[in-house]
Design a protein around this motif. Structure first.
Motif, short mmCIF file in Angstrom:
data_model
loop_
_atom_site.label_atom_id
_atom_site.label_comp_id
_atom_site.label_asym_id
_atom_site.label_seq_id
_atom_site.Cartn_x
_atom_site.Cartn_y
_atom_site.Cartn_z
N ASP A 54 2.56 -9.28 3.42
CA ASP A 54 3.47 -8.65 2.47
C ASP A 54 4.92 -8.85 2.89
OD1 ASP A 54 1.53 -7.05 0.60
OD2 ASP A 54 0.82 -6.74 2.65
N LEU A 178 -1.25 -1.79 -7.83
CA LEU A 178 -1.59 -1.37 -6.46
C LEU A 178 -1.80 0.13 -6.38
CD1 LEU A 178 0.86 -3.63 -4.41
CD2 LEU A 178 -1.58 -3.97 -4.79
N ASP A 181 -5.23 0.75 -7.67
CA ASP A 181 -6.17 -0.26 -7.16
C ASP A 181 -7.53 0.32 -6.80
OD1 ASP A 181 -6.97 -2.85 -6.27
OD2 ASP A 181 -6.50 -2.28 -4.22
N HIS A 183 -8.63 0.85 -3.83
CA HIS A 183 -9.13 0.35 -2.54
C HIS A 183 -8.34 1.01 -1.43
CE1 HIS A 183 -10.51 -3.03 -5.15
NE2 HIS A 183 -11.58 -2.89 -4.39
N GLN A 186 -8.70 -2.50 2.93
CA GLN A 186 -7.92 -3.71 2.70
C GLN A 186 -8.75 -4.82 2.06
OE1 GLN A 186 -6.88 -7.05 4.22
NE2 GLN A 186 -5.28 -6.83 2.71
N LEU A 188 -9.62 -7.63 -0.51
CA LEU A 188 -8.79 -8.42 -1.41
C LEU A 188 -9.53 -8.73 -2.69
CD1 LEU A 188 -7.20 -10.97 1.08
CD2 LEU A 188 -5.97 -9.24 -0.21
N THR A 189 -8.82 -8.59 -3.81
CA THR A 189 -9.30 -9.06 -5.10
C THR A 189 -8.22 -9.95 -5.67
OG1 THR A 189 -8.31 -7.25 -6.37
CG2 THR A 189 -10.52 -6.86 -5.45
N ASN A 192 -5.29 -7.50 -6.97
CA ASN A 192 -4.37 -6.88 -6.02
C ASN A 192 -3.65 -7.91 -5.17
OD1 ASN A 192 -6.03 -7.45 -3.71
ND2 ASN A 192 -7.13 -5.51 -3.96
N SER A 193 -4.23 -9.10 -5.02
CA SER A 193 -3.53 -10.17 -4.30
C SER A 193 -2.29 -10.63 -5.06
CB SER A 193 -4.48 -11.35 -4.07
OG SER A 193 -5.59 -10.98 -3.30
N ARG A 196 0.32 -7.84 -4.92
CA ARG A 196 1.04 -7.78 -3.65
C ARG A 196 2.13 -8.85 -3.60
NH1 ARG A 196 -3.39 -7.90 1.00
NH2 ARG A 196 -1.51 -8.14 2.29
N THR A 234 -1.60 6.92 1.44
CA THR A 234 -1.69 6.28 0.13
C THR A 234 -2.89 6.74 -0.68
OG1 THR A 234 -2.91 4.43 1.10
CG2 THR A 234 -0.51 4.21 0.93
N ASN A 238 -3.57 1.10 -2.99
CA ASN A 238 -3.62 0.01 -2.02
C ASN A 238 -2.65 0.29 -0.89
OD1 ASN A 238 -2.89 -2.75 -0.85
ND2 ASN A 238 -4.57 -3.28 -2.22
#
Length: 348
Positions: A54, A178, A181, A183, A186, A188-189, A192-193, A196, A234, A238
């Motif tokens: 990120d 996010l 999300d 999740h 961590q 990854l989909t 959300n990728s 980010r 959070t 995410n």
């Protein structure tokens, strides 16, 4: 254009955090870390080193705004063509090289399919499943950056107001994705990728746009913001969200105020950060295929980590000098010659 050496240093450290803090876990059984080996910093990197990606996104947005003067130099089709060639020269040769290496070395893995290979060829690997696992897994973020580049260039072509509007919209949509999300860890989909990348890249873009205002923010306040982003819970959102909104923007601005981040060793790491990033997982997987002893390392975890880092850094130096830099020069020189030839033909 003035080179922002401090940000090269930040990029180098971010690559090391991902490669040597987070990704090294694939080489060992998790039980070997049960006693909190390495102290609080190393423990944090094992849990959150992935967030260095990120930081990459934010750095990219800031540097693009700096190099292209917030899009002012992308207002003609010719400039957009130059931009496209420059991006291809920067990203594609090493990506293609590593795709070939991983295809040969790991063709037998069930998720390394023909479809995934084709997706990698066209920089669409963020849409492969599972995300970050096919062929050279870390390259998912390069795929995301390509989408950010396209959106940046398209918006910049229509002027600064359009670019600011697109950046704000991208940040809002990405943050919403996010936030919802679901999740807490961590995983990854594709969604959300991309979020980010969009969040980080366009935050970086606006950080450059409003850099004069941000220069007035006291250093202590920036440090407090950076730390706050590390501890904000959070929930089911995410966990990349507070890093991208608080911690990494503050870190970027703080880095620009220091000379240390522009030191030669850190700039050296920054220059090779792309190679470090794309090499580390294939190297780790390769070492595990050569010897399973890393799973139950008997000679000290520090020794194992240092050996792994030395191998990756050596290979990164080689690929930087043999693949990255020569390929960039060849592509850019051929494009320059082509442009010159077309100009001569038009004049005649």
């Amino acid at each position: 254009m003035e080179r922002l050496k401090q940000l090269d240093g930040v990029r180098g450290l971010a690559a090391c955090a991902v490669a040597f803090g987070y990704h090294t876990q694939v080489m060992f059984d998790r039980a070997v870390f049960a006693d909190g080996w390495g102290g609080p910093v190393i423990v944090w990197l094992r849990h959150y080193g992935w967030a260095g990606v990120d930081l990459f996104f934010i750095l990219s947005g800031f540097v693009f705004a700096h190099v292209y003067r917030f899009g002012e130099t992308l207002r003609t089709p010719a400039n957009l063509a130059d931009f496209t060639v420059a991006r291809i020269a920067r990203l594609y040769p090493l990506h293609l090289f590593m795709l070939g290496v991983t295809a040969i070395a790991f063709w037998w893995m069930s998720y390394n399919t023909v479809g995934a290979f084709i997706a990698h060829l066209f920089m669409l690997q963020v849409f492969t499943q599972p995300v970050a696992r096919t062929f050279d897994g870390p390259s998912w973020s390069i795929s995301v950056e390509i989408f950010c580049y396209i959106l940046f260039a398209a918006a910049a072509f229509f002027g600064r107001r359009t670019l600011v509007a697109v950046a704000c919209l991208a940040i809002a949509v990405s943050a919403a994705v996010l936030l919802l999300d679901g999740h807490a860890g961590q995983p990854l989909t594709s969604a959300n990728s991309l979020a980010r990348g969009g969040l980080g890249f366009f935050i970086g873009l606006l950080l450059w746009r409003y850099r004069a205002l941000l220069a007035r923010v006291p250093t202590l306040l920036l440090a407090a913001i950076a730390v706050a982003g590390l501890f904000i819970p959070t929930g089911m959102a995410n966990p990349a969200l507070p890093f991208a909104i608080l911690t990494w923007p503050a870190v970027l601005i703080l880095a620009l105020r220091t000379r240390f981040m522009g030191a030669a060793p850190l700039v050296w790491l920054g220059d090779r950060s792309y190679s470090i990033y794309l090499l580390n997982i294939p190297v780790a997987e390769g070492l595990l295929r050569l010897t399973t002893k890393f799973r139950h390392w008997d000679y000290g975890l520090l020794t194992a980590h240092m050996l792994f880092a030395a191998i990756v850094l050596l290979l990164a130096e080689l690929t930087y000098r043999i693949v990255e830099r020569p390929a960039q020069r060849i592509i850019r020189n051929r494009w320059k010659n082509r442009r010159s030839g077309l100009a001569v033909a038009a004049a005649a």
